[in-house]
Write an enzyme that holds these catalytic residues in place. Structure first.
Site, mmCIF file in Angstrom:
data_model
loop_
_atom_site.group_PDB
_atom_site.id
_atom_site.type_symbol
_atom_site.label_atom_id
_atom_site.label_comp_id
_atom_site.label_asym_id
_atom_site.label_seq_id
_atom_site.Cartn_x
_atom_site.Cartn_y
_atom_site.Cartn_z
ATOM 1 N N SER A 134 38.569 162.240 9.069
ATOM 2 C CA SER A 134 39.311 163.396 9.012
ATOM 3 C C SER A 134 39.914 163.545 10.147
ATOM 4 O O SER A 134 39.619 162.789 11.146
ATOM 5 C CB SER A 134 38.341 164.647 8.968
ATOM 6 O OG SER A 134 39.090 165.853 9.059
ATOM 7 N N TYR A 147 30.909 170.047 10.669
ATOM 8 C CA TYR A 147 31.678 169.065 9.899
ATOM 9 C C TYR A 147 32.441 168.041 10.996
ATOM 10 O O TYR A 147 32.444 166.835 10.803
ATOM 11 C CB TYR A 147 32.521 169.954 9.241
ATOM 12 C CG TYR A 147 33.652 168.980 8.145
ATOM 13 C CD1 TYR A 147 32.962 168.573 7.020
ATOM 14 C CD2 TYR A 147 34.660 168.778 8.809
ATOM 15 C CE1 TYR A 147 33.946 167.854 6.335
ATOM 16 C CE2 TYR A 147 35.684 167.971 7.874
ATOM 17 C CZ TYR A 147 35.244 167.637 6.885
ATOM 18 O OH TYR A 147 36.167 166.810 6.095
#
Length: 239
Positions: A134, A147
């Site tokens: 990400s 996350y």
């Protein structure tokens, strides 16, 4: 990498970015197996000609099911795409269970699959591992501490094994998406990239052999980070 005739495994491939990656790989002639947790979504993928493996990658049994499902097959592409968010809240011990599931799915499972499936990948003339991280692996946001940590960990792992495999037949790629329109981001406002367009950039990167695929707005984040990591962190921490 020529995709036609190659066997690809896409984790989390029955929905979101993974589903689009699977569809586009298939469209370019690859044979694709997808994993997922939803029997209904896996059945829908099966009707489109995909191989399917049911398994929750937050569990050891789920990882075992994936490894068993591709045993003996000429696996040439592994796309570690499956990922979940976390409801972790600082000072709330009740959210540690959610954090643990996130860590197992986003970090532990890709590491296990890379390790356990590497012999199959090495057996091919050419092979590719794609770890989907990400933009938040570059600089975290405060609202997604766990996350972001899993994606940063996977980024570090990917860079390390790329070096370890640099003289082998296995290419190691990291794909870094921005905020994408998926079920995971359904509650978030702001501009989001479509899953189709995100997957298209990832698949193009696989075909052209990029080591790092910065998708969409992540290209700008990487540029900022290359100039000033501190500035990138200041921008992203409140994102």
């Amino acid at each position: 990498m020529e995709l036609r005739g190659k066997l690809a495994l896409v984790t989390g491939g029955s929905d979101g970015i993974g589903r689009e990656i699977a569809l586009q790989l298939q469209g370019l002639g690859a044979d694709v197996i997808v994993t997922g947790r939803s029997a209904e979504k896996l059945q829908a993928m099966a009707t489109l000609g995909f191989g399917t493996i049911a398994g929750d990658l937050s569990t050891a049994a789920g990882v075992d099911a994936v490894v068993t499902g591709v045993a003996g097959k000429p696996l040439a592409i592994l796309v570690n795409n499956a990922g979940i968010g976390s409801e972790y809240e600082l000072e709330d011990a009740g959210t540690l269970g959610s954090a643990e599931l996130c860590i197992r799915t986003n970090l532990d499972a890709p590491i296990a699959l890379c390790t356990r499936l590497l012999p199959a990948l090495r057996a091919q003339r050419e092979a590719t591992i794609v770890n989907v991280t990400s933009g938040l692996a570059i600089a975290p946001r405060a609202g997604g501490a766990i996350y972001c940590a899993t994606k940063a960990g996977l980024r570090s792992y990917t860079q390390a094994i790329r070096h370890l495999l640099k003289d082998s037949n296995v290419r190691v790629i990291e794909a870094l998406p921005p905020v994408v329109e998926t079920n995971m981001t359904a509650g978030r406002s702001g501009k989001k990239m479509s899953a189709h367009d995100c997957a298209a950039e990832i698949v193009h990167g696989i075909r052209t052999g990029k080591a790092e695929i910065n998708v969409g707005m992540v290209k700008i984040l990487q540029l900022v980070h290359s100039i000033s990591p501190a500035l990138a962190r200041r921008i992203m921490i409140k994102f």
